[in-house]
Design a protein around this motif. Structure first.
Motif, PDB file in Angstrom:
ATOM      1  N   LEU A  90       0.796  -1.224   0.000  1.00 20.89           N
ATOM      2  CA  LEU A  90       0.000   0.000   0.000  1.00 20.89           C
ATOM      3  C   LEU A  90       0.831   1.278   0.000  1.00 20.89           C
ATOM      4  N   ARG A  91       2.120   1.173   0.315  1.00 22.37           N
ATOM      5  CA  ARG A  91       3.034   2.315   0.338  1.00 22.37           C
ATOM      6  C   ARG A  91       2.448   3.460   1.152  1.00 22.37           C
ATOM      7  N   ASP A  92       2.111   4.593   0.494  1.00 18.47           N
ATOM      8  CA  ASP A  92       1.577   5.736   1.243  1.00 18.47           C
ATOM      9  C   ASP A  92       0.066   5.861   1.100  1.00 18.47           C
ATOM     10  N   GLY A  93      -0.618   4.716   1.006  1.00 18.96           N
ATOM     11  CA  GLY A  93      -2.072   4.741   1.072  1.00 18.96           C
ATOM     12  C   GLY A  93      -2.525   5.080   2.484  1.00 18.96           C
ATOM     13  N   LEU A  94      -3.804   5.335   2.644  1.00 17.78           N
ATOM     14  CA  LEU A  94      -4.325   5.854   3.903  1.00 17.78           C
ATOM     15  C   LEU A  94      -4.078   4.921   5.085  1.00 17.78           C
ATOM     16  N   LEU A  95      -4.001   3.608   4.846  1.00 17.01           N
ATOM     17  CA  LEU A  95      -3.801   2.657   5.937  1.00 17.01           C
ATOM     18  C   LEU A  95      -2.374   2.643   6.460  1.00 17.01           C
ATOM     19  N   THR A  96      -1.431   3.066   5.648  1.00 18.17           N
ATOM     20  CA  THR A  96      -0.022   2.935   6.024  1.00 18.17           C
ATOM     21  C   THR A  96       0.726   4.254   6.104  1.00 18.17           C
ATOM     22  N   ALA A  97       0.184   5.311   5.515  1.00 16.67           N
ATOM     23  CA  ALA A  97       0.841   6.615   5.572  1.00 16.67           C
ATOM     24  C   ALA A  97       0.863   7.122   7.012  1.00 16.67           C
ATOM     25  N   GLU A  98       1.852   7.928   7.310  1.00 13.18           N
ATOM     26  CA  GLU A  98       1.959   8.526   8.632  1.00 13.18           C
ATOM     27  C   GLU A  98       2.305  10.006   8.502  1.00 13.18           C
ATOM     28  N   GLY A  99       2.208  10.719   9.626  1.00 12.92           N
ATOM     29  CA  GLY A  99       2.625  12.109   9.660  1.00 12.92           C
ATOM     30  C   GLY A  99       1.839  12.993   8.724  1.00 12.92           C
ATOM     31  N   GLU A 100       2.527  13.920   8.088  1.00 16.88           N
ATOM     32  CA  GLU A 100       1.873  14.913   7.237  1.00 16.88           C
ATOM     33  C   GLU A 100       1.222  14.280   6.016  1.00 16.88           C
ATOM     34  N   THR A 101       1.849  13.230   5.477  1.00 15.94           N
ATOM     35  CA  THR A 101       1.250  12.546   4.319  1.00 15.94           C
ATOM     36  C   THR A 101      -0.116  11.996   4.671  1.00 15.94           C
ATOM     37  N   TRP A 102      -0.205  11.341   5.842  1.00 15.92           N
ATOM     38  CA  TRP A 102      -1.503  10.801   6.266  1.00 15.92           C
ATOM     39  C   TRP A 102      -2.508  11.918   6.499  1.00 15.92           C
ATOM     40  N   ARG A 103      -2.100  13.010   7.151  1.00 11.05           N
ATOM     41  CA  ARG A 103      -3.036  14.100   7.444  1.00 11.05           C
ATOM     42  C   ARG A 103      -3.584  14.724   6.161  1.00 11.05           C
ATOM     43  N   ARG A 104      -2.725  14.933   5.177  1.00 10.82           N
ATOM     44  CA  ARG A 104      -3.191  15.501   3.903  1.00 10.82           C
ATOM     45  C   ARG A 104      -4.176  14.563   3.220  1.00 10.82           C
ATOM     46  N   SER A 105      -3.843  13.287   3.186  1.00 12.18           N
ATOM     47  CA  SER A 105      -4.703  12.313   2.503  1.00 12.18           C
ATOM     48  C   SER A 105      -6.047  12.178   3.200  1.00 12.18           C
ATOM     49  N   ARG A 106      -6.021  12.069   4.523  1.00 13.66           N
ATOM     50  CA  ARG A 106      -7.267  11.908   5.274  1.00 13.66           C
ATOM     51  C   ARG A 106      -8.180  13.117   5.084  1.00 13.66           C
ATOM     52  N   LYS A 107      -7.628  14.297   5.196  1.00 11.79           N
ATOM     53  CA  LYS A 107      -8.424  15.521   5.030  1.00 11.79           C
ATOM     54  C   LYS A 107      -9.002  15.620   3.625  1.00 11.79           C
ATOM     55  N   ALA A 108      -8.197  15.245   2.640  1.00 12.25           N
ATOM     56  CA  ALA A 108      -8.640  15.358   1.247  1.00 12.25           C
ATOM     57  C   ALA A 108      -9.770  14.397   0.923  1.00 12.25           C
ATOM     58  N   MET A 109      -9.721  13.184   1.506  1.00 12.76           N
ATOM     59  CA  MET A 109     -10.699  12.156   1.142  1.00 12.76           C
ATOM     60  C   MET A 109     -11.924  12.103   2.047  1.00 12.76           C
ATOM     61  N   ALA A 110     -11.848  12.739   3.189  1.00 12.92           N
ATOM     62  CA  ALA A 110     -12.961  12.671   4.146  1.00 12.92           C
ATOM     63  C   ALA A 110     -14.308  13.065   3.547  1.00 12.92           C
ATOM     64  N   PRO A 111     -14.396  14.118   2.694  1.00 16.46           N
ATOM     65  CA  PRO A 111     -15.717  14.508   2.170  1.00 16.46           C
ATOM     66  C   PRO A 111     -16.432  13.417   1.383  1.00 16.46           C
ATOM     67  N   VAL A 112     -15.659  12.503   0.768  1.00 16.20           N
ATOM     68  CA  VAL A 112     -16.287  11.438  -0.041  1.00 16.20           C
ATOM     69  C   VAL A 112     -17.021  10.438   0.838  1.00 16.20           C
ATOM     70  N   PHE A 113     -16.583  10.302   2.097  1.00 10.39           N
ATOM     71  CA  PHE A 113     -17.114   9.235   2.938  1.00 10.39           C
ATOM     72  C   PHE A 113     -17.957   9.735   4.103  1.00 10.39           C
ATOM     73  N   THR A 114     -18.479  10.950   3.979  1.00  5.67           N
ATOM     74  CA  THR A 114     -19.437  11.413   4.978  1.00  5.67           C
ATOM     75  C   THR A 114     -20.719  10.587   4.846  1.00  5.67           C
ATOM     76  N   PRO A 115     -21.533  10.507   5.911  1.00  3.23           N
ATOM     77  CA  PRO A 115     -22.806   9.774   5.796  1.00  3.23           C
ATOM     78  C   PRO A 115     -23.658  10.259   4.624  1.00  3.23           C
ATOM     79  N   ARG A 116     -23.638  11.570   4.356  1.00  3.54           N
ATOM     80  CA  ARG A 116     -24.448  12.096   3.246  1.00  3.54           C
ATOM     81  C   ARG A 116     -23.976  11.512   1.912  1.00  3.54           C
ATOM     82  N   HIS A 117     -22.679  11.484   1.705  1.00  4.82           N
ATOM     83  CA  HIS A 117     -22.173  10.921   0.462  1.00  4.82           C
ATOM     84  C   HIS A 117     -22.392   9.420   0.385  1.00  4.82           C
TER      85      HIS A 117
END
Length: 464
Positions: A90-117
């Motif tokens: 998975l390299r720097d996918g959301l399950l394995t990324a850490e630090g700033e890489t993880w924070r950027r990815s999580r913030k960017a993808m969160a809107p897709v997985f809200t209950p509304r979406h």
């Protein structure tokens, strides 16, 4: 004696009563880590042990789980062995990324997985489930036996492909889902070099076959990305507004790199459907062995489908169906271990005068496998009892004793998506067909990346 008096107890390793030798540890972890756990792990609130001369804390107290994964989560990084297993895939996918890489990815993808979406995906989940269920017509007429573990992997892949990628993954669905299965099976097991914490450049002989599949897998993802980028350039009005498009649009100096986008596509296609597939298979297996519970689920599905065509409402309208799925995830957690390592010294007080001291460098294991079967936390912990997850009973379950999707900052981003997908899929499948065990149905839970049924789930499919 009624079903309530004798609930179904599905297969699981018997906890060890004597400590394993160093050789037994290596052999068991390589074969099936679920067989390593001893009887104290299922009755003690925490244990501090040495594992290959490394300090290890096994956590089963909900308060300590909360401390490590939520209240002081910033002091705990991903454990080395976990990363040695997962990062090659998975390299720097959301399950394995850490630090700033993880924070950027999580913030960017969160809107897709809200209950509304997630609710917006319901109709596609329903359509794909119906298309898949149509395949059972001939099998049911002939009384055929199907490997439900394989079928659920294909179904969840097709749902994920349709909802997040608009069905535009390059290559055939059968080939792609088969590659994912082989990839996770070959790459997701512990290698002796992982236990020794050898650097990632040291070859893992058990994974040599997996590396070839991984190269092919990444090639397909690159082709899929290239095809979508070409469409975005040449015909922007026809570009689907899906997860793939969102990720590509995040490319830039303030967003994600091309490699990070590729890593996250692989993470969601691979891990995103595998976990739900395993839980669906175990649910159908447990219900087949628990006739009274299956009758309740079938009756509920029949009643809801007769009056409610909108699949968005099924999750709330089908408490028994959801409860069966959640109970299957308790017994066979899709992710059976959560591994962390303490960055700095830490302490936790249980409020009763007992203090746990966690030294820097200590590996901390929060094990849903033991937590979900713990004798202090669950009544009849080894039994399949869906009613414990009905709305009127959920208040008895501590938030931190049941972790099918993890908890804290790194909780599974697709939890709502997965729950909705599972209830819709079960609603469609069980409204028309019944799945029964046969003589060959003898699954054994094995931990790879997920809790998988060794031997598959051969079951007879018949019309209800």
């Amino acid at each position: 004696m009624t079903q309530t008096d004798t609930p179904f107890v599905p297969p699981a390793p018997v906890p060890r009563t004597t400590p394993p030798s160093r050789f037994e540890i290596i052999r068991t972890v390589m074969r099936n880590p679920l067989e390593l756990w001893g009887e104290p792990s299922f009755r003690r609130e925490w244990m501090q042990v040495k594992f290959f001369n490394e300090r290890t804390l096994i956590v089963n107290h909900p308060g300590l789980v909360r401390h490590v994964l939520v209240d002081n989560a910033q002091n705990y990084k991903m454990a080395t062995i976990r990363q040695l297993i997962l990062r090659p895939i998975l390299r720097d996918g959301l399950l394995t990324a850490e630090g700033e890489t993880w924070r950027r990815s999580r913030k960017a993808m969160a809107p897709v997985f809200t209950p509304r979406h997630a609710r917006g995906f319901a109709e596609k989940m329903l359509a794909q489930s119906r298309l898949f269920t149509d395949r059972y017509e001939t099998a049911a007429a002939r009384g055929e036996i199907r490997d439900i573990a394989v079928d659920m992997t294909e179904l969840t892949y097709e749902i994920l492909s349709a909802t997040l990628f608009s069905g535009q993954v390059t290559g055939t669905e059968a080939e792609f889902s088969g590659d994912i299965e082989r990839l996770l099976s070959s790459m997701g097991r512990v290698d002796p070099m992982d236990l020794l914490k050898a650097p990632s450049w040291v070859p893992r002989l058990r994974r040599l076959f997996g590396y070839r599949i991984l190269a092919k897998f990444r090639g397909i993802v690159e082709q899929t990305m290239a095809a979508r980028q070409q469409l975005m350039r040449t015909d922007p009005d026809s570009v689907p507004e899906d997860f793939l498009t969102l990720l590509i649009r995040l490319h830039g100096p303030d967003g994600l790199t091309i490699d990070e986008i590729e890593d996250n596509i692989i993470t969601f296609i691979g891990a995103g459907h595998e976990t739900t597939a395993r839980a669906l298979g175990w649910t159908l297996y447990c219900l087949a062995n628990s006739p009274a519970d299956r009758e309740k689920v079938e009756a509920e599905i029949d009643e809801v489908l007769a009056r409610e065509p909108d699949p968005v409402k099924w999750l709330d309208a089908m408490p028994w169906t959801r409860a069966a799925f959640e109970e299957a995830m308790r017994l066979y957690p899709p992710a059976p271990s959560i591994n962390r390592a303490a960055i700095e010294d830490d302490q936790w007080d249980n409020g009763k005068g007992e203090t746990v001291t966690i030294e820097a460098g200590t590996t901390v294991l929060v094990m849903p496998w033991t937590l979900h079967r713990h004798t202090l936390l669950w009544d009849q912990p080894g039994a399949f009892i869906p009613s414990r997850f009905l709305p009127e009973n959920r208040g008895k379950i501590d938030r931190f004793q049941y972790l099918p999707f993890g908890v804290g900052p790194r909780i599974c981003i697709g939890a709502t998506f997965a729950l909705q997908e599972a209830v819709i899929a079960l609603g469609v499948l069980m409204s028309e067909y019944r799945f029964d065990c046969v003589a060959e149905t003898r699954p054994w839970p094995v931990q790879k990346l997920t809790t998988q049924p060794e031997g598959g789930l051969p079951m007879r499919v018949s019309r209800r």
